[in-house]
Each structure stands twice: as structure tokens, then as C-alpha cells.
Design a protein around this motif. Structure first.
Motif, PDB file in Angstrom:
ATOM      1  N   ASP A  14      -5.517 -20.735   9.304  1.00 21.16           N
ATOM      2  CA  ASP A  14      -6.246 -21.960   8.997  1.00 21.16           C
ATOM      3  C   ASP A  14      -6.277 -22.268   7.495  1.00 21.16           C
ATOM      4  N   ILE A  15      -5.922 -21.255   6.566  1.00 15.68           N
ATOM      5  CA  ILE A  15      -5.947 -21.460   5.098  1.00 15.68           C
ATOM      6  C   ILE A  15      -4.750 -22.269   4.697  1.00 15.68           C
ATOM      7  N   SER A  16      -4.972 -23.187   3.727  1.00 15.03           N
ATOM      8  CA  SER A  16      -3.897 -24.075   3.287  1.00 15.03           C
ATOM      9  C   SER A  16      -2.947 -23.310   2.357  1.00 15.03           C
ATOM     10  N   PRO A  17      -1.654 -23.557   2.450  1.00 18.42           N
ATOM     11  CA  PRO A  17      -0.689 -22.909   1.534  1.00 18.42           C
ATOM     12  C   PRO A  17      -0.957 -23.262   0.093  1.00 18.42           C
ATOM     13  N   LEU A  18      -1.482 -24.438  -0.171  1.00 22.27           N
ATOM     14  CA  LEU A  18      -1.773 -24.818  -1.547  1.00 22.27           C
ATOM     15  C   LEU A  18      -2.850 -23.937  -2.169  1.00 22.27           C
ATOM     16  N   VAL A  19      -3.784 -23.571  -1.359  1.00 25.13           N
ATOM     17  CA  VAL A  19      -4.855 -22.685  -1.850  1.00 25.13           C
ATOM     18  C   VAL A  19      -4.274 -21.337  -2.224  1.00 25.13           C
ATOM     19  N   VAL A  20      -3.375 -20.869  -1.392  1.00 28.49           N
ATOM     20  CA  VAL A  20      -2.769 -19.562  -1.669  1.00 28.49           C
ATOM     21  C   VAL A  20      -1.961 -19.620  -2.964  1.00 28.49           C
ATOM     22  N   VAL A  21      -1.187 -20.659  -3.109  1.00 26.64           N
ATOM     23  CA  VAL A  21      -0.363 -20.779  -4.327  1.00 26.64           C
ATOM     24  C   VAL A  21      -1.257 -20.942  -5.552  1.00 26.64           C
ATOM     25  N   GLY A  22      -2.305 -21.710  -5.410  1.00 27.26           N
ATOM     26  CA  GLY A  22      -3.216 -21.879  -6.539  1.00 27.26           C
ATOM     27  C   GLY A  22      -3.866 -20.581  -6.962  1.00 27.26           C
ATOM     28  N   GLY A  23      -4.241 -19.796  -5.935  1.00 28.81           N
ATOM     29  CA  GLY A  23      -4.835 -18.507  -6.278  1.00 28.81           C
ATOM     30  C   GLY A  23      -3.856 -17.607  -6.988  1.00 28.81           C
ATOM     31  N   LEU A  24      -2.593 -17.618  -6.497  1.00 33.47           N
ATOM     32  CA  LEU A  24      -1.583 -16.779  -7.159  1.00 33.47           C
ATOM     33  C   LEU A  24      -1.348 -17.215  -8.604  1.00 33.47           C
ATOM     34  N   LEU A  25      -1.301 -18.525  -8.809  1.00 37.51           N
ATOM     35  CA  LEU A  25      -1.096 -19.026 -10.168  1.00 37.51           C
ATOM     36  C   LEU A  25      -2.270 -18.663 -11.087  1.00 37.51           C
ATOM     37  N   LEU A  26      -3.444 -18.711 -10.522  1.00 36.33           N
ATOM     38  CA  LEU A  26      -4.613 -18.337 -11.318  1.00 36.33           C
ATOM     39  C   LEU A  26      -4.558 -16.873 -11.742  1.00 36.33           C
ATOM     40  N   LEU A  27      -4.170 -16.052 -10.780  1.00 44.07           N
ATOM     41  CA  LEU A  27      -4.059 -14.620 -11.111  1.00 44.07           C
ATOM     42  C   LEU A  27      -2.985 -14.386 -12.176  1.00 44.07           C
ATOM     43  N   ILE A  28      -1.880 -15.101 -12.026  1.00 38.82           N
ATOM     44  CA  ILE A  28      -0.804 -14.936 -13.017  1.00 38.82           C
ATOM     45  C   ILE A  28      -1.262 -15.421 -14.385  1.00 38.82           C
ATOM     46  N   ALA A  29      -1.996 -16.492 -14.434  1.00 33.69           N
ATOM     47  CA  ALA A  29      -2.479 -17.017 -15.707  1.00 33.69           C
ATOM     48  C   ALA A  29      -3.434 -16.035 -16.378  1.00 33.69           C
ATOM     49  N   ILE A  30      -4.306 -15.458 -15.575  1.00 34.57           N
ATOM     50  CA  ILE A  30      -5.252 -14.471 -16.143  1.00 34.57           C
ATOM     51  C   ILE A  30      -4.490 -13.278 -16.701  1.00 34.57           C
ATOM     52  N   ALA A  31      -3.503 -12.784 -15.933  1.00 31.00           N
ATOM     53  CA  ALA A  31      -2.723 -11.641 -16.387  1.00 31.00           C
ATOM     54  C   ALA A  31      -1.932 -11.978 -17.641  1.00 31.00           C
ATOM     55  N   ALA A  32      -1.400 -13.223 -17.705  1.00 31.47           N
ATOM     56  CA  ALA A  32      -0.624 -13.633 -18.876  1.00 31.47           C
ATOM     57  C   ALA A  32      -1.503 -13.697 -20.110  1.00 31.47           C
ATOM     58  N   VAL A  33      -2.689 -14.251 -19.978  1.00 28.09           N
ATOM     59  CA  VAL A  33      -3.611 -14.330 -21.121  1.00 28.09           C
ATOM     60  C   VAL A  33      -3.986 -12.919 -21.587  1.00 28.09           C
ATOM     61  N   TYR A  34      -4.296 -12.068 -20.643  1.00 27.47           N
ATOM     62  CA  TYR A  34      -4.671 -10.687 -20.998  1.00 27.47           C
ATOM     63  C   TYR A  34      -3.522  -9.988 -21.715  1.00 27.47           C
ATOM     64  N   SER A  35      -2.306 -10.219 -21.227  1.00 25.23           N
ATOM     65  CA  SER A  35      -1.155  -9.562 -21.832  1.00 25.23           C
ATOM     66  C   SER A  35      -0.776 -10.182 -23.164  1.00 25.23           C
ATOM     67  N   ALA A  36      -1.087 -11.461 -23.377  1.00 25.84           N
ATOM     68  CA  ALA A  36      -0.694 -12.140 -24.610  1.00 25.84           C
ATOM     69  C   ALA A  36      -1.657 -11.886 -25.767  1.00 25.84           C
ATOM     70  N   ILE A  37      -2.839 -11.435 -25.499  1.00 28.03           N
ATOM     71  CA  ILE A  37      -3.823 -11.200 -26.559  1.00 28.03           C
ATOM     72  C   ILE A  37      -3.842  -9.702 -26.884  1.00 28.03           C
ATOM     73  N   GLU A  38      -3.631  -9.375 -28.158  1.00 25.48           N
ATOM     74  CA  GLU A  38      -3.643  -7.975 -28.642  1.00 25.48           C
ATOM     75  C   GLU A  38      -4.651  -7.855 -29.785  1.00 25.48           C
ATOM     76  N   ILE A  39      -5.567  -6.900 -29.639  1.00 24.72           N
ATOM     77  CA  ILE A  39      -6.586  -6.643 -30.661  1.00 24.72           C
ATOM     78  C   ILE A  39      -6.230  -5.340 -31.384  1.00 24.72           C
ATOM     79  N   VAL A  40      -6.058  -5.417 -32.698  1.00 29.37           N
ATOM     80  CA  VAL A  40      -5.716  -4.243 -33.527  1.00 29.37           C
ATOM     81  C   VAL A  40      -6.962  -3.812 -34.299  1.00 29.37           C
ATOM     82  N   GLU A  41      -7.289  -2.523 -34.222  1.00 24.86           N
ATOM     83  CA  GLU A  41      -8.471  -1.988 -34.909  1.00 24.86           C
ATOM     84  C   GLU A  41      -8.252  -2.001 -36.423  1.00 24.86           C
ATOM     85  N   ALA A  42      -9.375  -1.863 -37.158  1.00 23.68           N
ATOM     86  CA  ALA A  42      -9.316  -1.964 -38.621  1.00 23.68           C
ATOM     87  C   ALA A  42      -8.551  -0.801 -39.254  1.00 23.68           C
ATOM     88  N   TYR A  43      -8.517   0.371 -38.630  1.00 23.37           N
ATOM     89  CA  TYR A  43      -7.860   1.547 -39.193  1.00 23.37           C
ATOM     90  C   TYR A  43      -6.451   1.745 -38.627  1.00 23.37           C
TER      91      TYR A  43
END
Length: 374
Positions: A14-43
């Protein structure tokens, strides 16, 4: 069982394919943002690679990097401590020893440390182990135990050249402990004990020698002092005898001279008391009077003192104790009294002589008068 499985499958259908694709894209976007941001410590500094290719060093702060295809390798820029495990070595005089050390390093060039060496800490540790064994093997056992600073300096010098190529600076090397083998250690303890006994015997012998020298010097000084005291005592005794002899001689001379003069004065007195009008005086009467006055006034002593340039009797130069012992002060007092008496006696004698002369003149005049009358 078949009913429970069929219901979820129907719910998923009963779930729409668009919902599934949207969820996958959201997960990919979150993973991409997490992977694209790097924090370097002061030392830290981080080396960035994209598709395995080195791109740059990331400084402390927030950085955006290509997601999913980038990797970072952190490098601690603070001073780091590397423990060198205990190493066994044979010294130049064939004595087995064990030693361990601590190496303090610091990453100066993170790019070279990333590109030039694999696991720089492990590489520095292995290099320090081999260098420690080599340095100990070039030294004798006594030097390895006593010249710790030299060992540290040589190890650091040996590590400087290769670590500079890796972008690593060796700040300090400290050898913590150097232990000889058990048999060697026991032999060293026996040697140390024997050396201490030898030093104790040497110190004891030196002390006895010093004591003997001090005693000899003390006896020598004592003999010298006694000899000087005896010499001074003899000199003073001889001087005392000489002074006593001179005083006795002067006293005897004075007494003899005084006896002669007194005798002459008694004779003059007897002549003056006689009834005779005619007196015969000896030729040396004037000489006698001069000697009497000269003796009593001390003019001969004064003349001698003036001739010597002293201006006073030698007896006045004695110290108080000697003068009191010899009675010189009393002698001076007696001489003063004699001078006084002598002055009076001379005056009286002159008056008496003048009276006698006047008496003779009168008697001679009376005789001439009588003759004329007759």
C-alpha cells in the motif's frame, strides 16, 4: 502463521514508490552531509586524499570535503612520547648490559610524515632500539654506567638525520636504566667494596703520617722556644752580673775617694781648732778640695755622659722592675742628698778658710805693733 506474514506484505504494497524513493534520497543526503563535513581539532592536522590522491593538509577548524570519495589521516602536532623497549647489548669490553629509553618527538611536517614513512611512531621506535644497542656496544661498561648524558646525546644525534627526512624532530632522548648482568654486577660490588677498604686504609695511613708530622713539628717548636728562653735567661743573668759588678766597683771607688776626702777635711778641722797662729798647708790641698767638690757634684759622671751624647746616666734606662731590684732609684736619691751636703760643706769650708786667713793677718799685725812699742 500464514495470516501474520500476509498482512505486512499487504501493508508494504500500500506504500507509494515515491515515498520510498524520497526516504532513500533523504538518507543519502544525510550521509553525504555527514561525510562532507570534517572537523579538525586545534592540536591536529589532517592529510586529505580524494580517490586515493593526496590533495592538501586540513588545518584546525571545519572543512567541507568531497563526500564518499575522500579520506583523512590525522596527525597529532603535540610532543609525543615513545617508549623504547628494554634492549640487550654487549659493551666494548664484552660485558652484557640491558637498557631502555624514552624518546620525545614532534611532527613538524605532516605532509612528509604522511608521504615519506609508514606509521612514523613505529618507525622511530625501531630506529631508537637499534641506535641504543649500537651506542652501548661502542662503549665500555664503566662508561655506560656513569656517562648517561653522553649516551643520550649520541642517540639523539643518530636519530636526527633520518627523522628529519620524515618531517619528525627528536626533541629529547632519555636512557632510563642501564643494568649489567648479574655476575658482572656482583663483581662490581666486590670491586667497589675493595676500593672503599683501600681508600679507608690510605686515609688512615695519611692521618697517622700527618699526626706524626704535627707531633714532630710541635716538639721542634717546643725545643726552639725552650732554647730561646734559656738563651735570654743567660743573657739577662750575664747583664745583671755585669751591672752588679760595675755598681760594686763604682761604690768601692766612691767609698775610697770619700774616705780620703773625709780624712783631709778632718785634718783641716783640727788645724782650725788649734791655738797656733801659724799653719802649714800641704801643697795638694787645692787639689783635694777640687776632688772633693768634683766627686760630690758628680761632674765627672756628667762630663762622661755629655761626651757620650746620652745626657743622662745609663742607670736611668733600666725598667722599673730592674731599677727596684738594683735599688737605682735609692742611689739617685742618695747622690742628690750628697750633692746638697757637698755644696753646703764647700761654702762652709771656704768661709772657714777665709776666716783663718783673716786671723793670720791680724796676728801678724799685732806682732809688728808689739815690736815697734818695744
Amino acid at each position: 502463521m500464514s495470516l501474520s506474514i500476509t498482512v505486512p506484505l499487504q501493508a508494504l504494497g500500500d506504500i507509494s514508490p515515491l515515498v520510498v524513493v524520497g526516504g532513500l534520497l533523504l538518507l543519502i543526503a544525510i550521509a553525504a552531509v555527514y561525510s562532507a563535513i570534517e572537523i579538525v581539532e586545534a592540536y591536529e592536522k589532517e592529510a586529505l586524499t580524494v580517490f586515493g590522491e593526496y590533495r592538501k593538509l586540513l588545518e584546525p577548524g571545519i572543512h567541507v570535503i568531497p563526500p564518499f570519495v575522500s579520506r583523512t589521516y590525522p596527525f597529532d602536532m603535540r610532543t609525543q612520547t615513545i617508549d623504547v623497549p628494554q634492549q640487550e647489548a654487549i659493551t666494548r669490553d664484552n660485558s652484557p648490559v640491558t637498557a631502555d629509553a624514552v624518546v620525545y618527538i614532534r611532527v613538524m611536517d605532516a605532509k612528509r610524515a604522511f608521504l615519506q614513512v609508514e606509521e612514523y611512531k613505529h618507525a622511530v621506535s625501531n630506529l631508537a632500539q637499534t641506535t641504543l644497542r649500537a651506542v652501548l656496544g661502542d662503549m665500555e661498561l664503566d662508561d655506560t654506567l656513569s656517562r648517561r648524558e653522553m649516551i643520550n646525546a649520541r642517540i639523539r644525534e643518530e636519530l636526527d638525520e633520518p627523522t628529519d627526512e620524515w618531517g619528525i624532530r627528536v626533541e629529547s632522548v632519555e636512557v632510563r636504566e642501564v643494568n649489567p648482568a648479574a655476575g658482572v654486577k656482583q663483581a662490581m660490588e666486590q670491586q667497589t667494596s675493595a676500593e672503599r677498604r683501600r681508600r679507608a686504609m690510605i686515609l688512615e695511613a695519611q692521618g697517622e703520617r700527618r699526626s706524626a708530622i704535627e707531633q714532630a713539628q710541635g716538639a721542634k717548636q717546643s725545643d726552639i722556644v725552650r732554647a730561646q728562653g734559656s738563651k735570654q735567661s743567660q743573657i739577662l743573668e750575664a747583664q745583671g752580673d755585669a751591672i752588679s759588678t760595675v755598681l760594686r766597683a763604682k761604690s768601692a771607688e766612691s767609698m775610697g775617694e770619700r774616705a780620703i776626702i773625709d780624712k783631709g777635711m778632718e785634718t783641716l778641722e783640727n788645724i782650725g781648732q788649734g791655738d797656733s797662729s801659724t799653719f802649714i798647708l800641704p801643697q795638694e790641698m787645692s787639689s783635694l778640695l777640687g776632688r772633693y767638690g768634683k766627686h760630690l757634684t758628680g761632674s765627672d759622671v756628667t762630663d762622661m755622659a755629655k761626651a757620650s751624647g746620652d745626657g743622662e746616666l745609663d742607670s736611668l734606662n733600666f725598667d722599673a722592675e730592674t731599677r727596684e731590684l738594683l735599688g737605682l732609684d735609692n742611689i739617685a736619691e742618695i747622690i742628690g742628698q750628697i750633692d746638697e751636703e757637698a755644696q753646703v760643706d764647700v761654702d762652709a769650708m771656704e768661709e772657714e778658710a777665709q776666716a783663718i786667713k783673716e786671723g793670720e793677718g791680724l796676728r801678724a799685725g799685732d806682732t809688728e805693733v808689739l815690736d815697734e812699742r818695744e
